[in-house]
Design a protein around this motif. Structure first.
Motif, mmCIF file in Angstrom:
data_model
loop_
_atom_site.group_PDB
_atom_site.id
_atom_site.type_symbol
_atom_site.label_atom_id
_atom_site.label_comp_id
_atom_site.label_asym_id
_atom_site.label_seq_id
_atom_site.Cartn_x
_atom_site.Cartn_y
_atom_site.Cartn_z
ATOM 1 N N PHE A 155 12.626 7.156 0.770
ATOM 2 C CA PHE A 155 13.800 6.461 1.313
ATOM 3 C C PHE A 155 14.607 5.668 0.278
ATOM 4 O O PHE A 155 15.613 5.055 0.630
ATOM 5 N N GLY A 156 14.163 5.661 -0.972
ATOM 6 C CA GLY A 156 14.824 4.840 -1.977
ATOM 7 C C GLY A 156 14.152 3.492 -2.095
ATOM 8 O O GLY A 156 13.373 3.083 -1.225
ATOM 9 N N ASP A 157 14.473 2.776 -3.175
ATOM 10 C CA ASP A 157 13.750 1.527 -3.468
ATOM 11 C C ASP A 157 14.520 0.271 -3.077
ATOM 12 O O ASP A 157 14.208 -0.820 -3.548
ATOM 13 N N SER A 160 0.814 -1.213 0.000
ATOM 14 C CA SER A 160 0.000 0.000 0.000
ATOM 15 C C SER A 160 0.850 1.267 0.000
ATOM 16 O O SER A 160 0.468 2.282 -0.577
ATOM 17 N N ASN A 161 2.013 1.220 0.663
ATOM 18 C CA ASN A 161 2.848 2.413 0.785
ATOM 19 C C ASN A 161 4.157 2.313 0.011
ATOM 20 O O ASN A 161 5.082 3.074 0.258
ATOM 21 N N ALA A 162 4.223 1.379 -0.923
ATOM 22 C CA ALA A 162 5.475 1.152 -1.652
ATOM 23 C C ALA A 162 5.929 2.400 -2.414
ATOM 24 O O ALA A 162 7.111 2.763 -2.386
ATOM 25 N N ALA A 163 5.022 3.053 -3.113
ATOM 26 C CA ALA A 163 5.400 4.199 -3.943
ATOM 27 C C ALA A 163 5.930 5.351 -3.096
ATOM 28 O O ALA A 163 6.990 5.928 -3.393
ATOM 29 N N THR A 164 5.209 5.706 -2.035
ATOM 30 C CA THR A 164 5.639 6.835 -1.200
ATOM 31 C C THR A 164 6.895 6.499 -0.410
ATOM 32 O O THR A 164 7.801 7.330 -0.265
ATOM 33 N N PHE A 165 6.964 5.277 0.115
ATOM 34 C CA PHE A 165 8.121 4.864 0.903
ATOM 35 C C PHE A 165 9.375 4.862 0.027
ATOM 36 O O PHE A 165 10.433 5.351 0.428
ATOM 37 N N ALA A 166 9.259 4.328 -1.191
ATOM 38 C CA ALA A 166 10.412 4.268 -2.089
ATOM 39 C C ALA A 166 10.847 5.661 -2.518
ATOM 40 O O ALA A 166 12.046 5.928 -2.659
ATOM 41 N N PHE A 167 9.896 6.557 -2.718
ATOM 42 C CA PHE A 167 10.245 7.925 -3.113
ATOM 43 C C PHE A 167 11.029 8.633 -2.008
ATOM 44 O O PHE A 167 12.007 9.343 -2.257
#
Length: 234
Positions: free
Chosen positions: A195-197, A186-193
């Motif tokens: 903190f990095g992927d 659910s938060n993959a896009a915001t988290f990766a933006f």
């Protein structure tokens, strides 16, 4: 006449009559495409015309099977929950010792959610609607009850064998497993933006899956048995 007949024959050769489609197959196709459409655009933004075009059917046929747009959406919800619960029932947890069973369930949940982001988006959309359509479903509550019963069985066997501690509520444990697996998608896009992927590479996902299962096991294991996880190199 011959020219017309030849032209007609050529057209028929180029455009063969479509074979009659299996009704159940048509229904499955509609649900599959509708899952993508609803998960991408929400209930209000999804277009029945688009679903009809992609499934090579008609709006009339879709309404014949599912009633209306909200009826189709509700069936998609049923299908989504049925898939994850069906996968859980196939794990055959009763045949495993408790630690292995709980580890397998945690890893399955994490992997299912990771590979089925449409399911996560559907759950998020339904929460936006305050669970209104889910409350109208005749099947979802029944589909999800076995998930808690399976955890009850694993926890009971773990306590009987002296490995799991007392006082672990199966419903709360289900919530914890779901939360760890859900946030990853659910938060993959915001988290990766932000903190990095790095956590979303294949290696990062495998590490997260393993550590999520470890967190759950450490929560339920008696203190003297936690060391066994560390010895396994987890």
């Amino acid at each position: 006449m011959k020219a017309n007949a030849a032209a007609s024959d050529g057209k028929e050769a180029r455009e063969p009559r479509q074979a009659k489609r299996d009704p159940e197959g048509v229904r499955r196709d509609i649900l599959s495409v509708a899952m993508e459409e609803f998960s991408q655009n929400g209930l209000s933004g999804a277009r029945i015309d688009e679903i009809a075009a992609r499934t090579r059917t008609s709006k009339r046929m879709i309404y014949y099977y599912f009633g209306d747009k909200e009826g189709l959406y509700q069936h998609v919800l049923d299908e989504a929950y049925g898939k994850v619960r069906g996968g859980e029932s196939g794990l055959e947890l009763d045949g495993l010792e408790p630690v292995a069973a709980l580890d397998k369930l945690c890893r399955f949940t994490f992997e299912h959610h990771r590979r089925n982001p449409d399911f996560i988006r559907m759950v998020m959309i339904e929460n936006i609607h305050h669970g209104r359509h889910m409350q109208l479903s005749e099947t979802i509550r029944g589909l999800n009850r076995p998930a808690i019963e399976a955890l009850e069985g694993v926890l009971r066997r773990g306590k009987e064998s002296g490995v799991f501690r007392d006082g672990v509520d199966p419903l709360e444990l289900h919530w914890q497993i779901s939360a760890l697996s859900f946030f990853n998608v659910s938060n993959a896009a915001t988290f990766a933006f932000i903190f990095g992927d790095g956590l979303f590479t294949p290696q990062g996902q495998e590490t997260l899956s393993r550590h999520a299962a470890d967190m759950v096991l450490r929560y339920v294991l008696k203190a003297e048995h936690i060391g066994a996880i560390e010895k396994d190199g987890r």
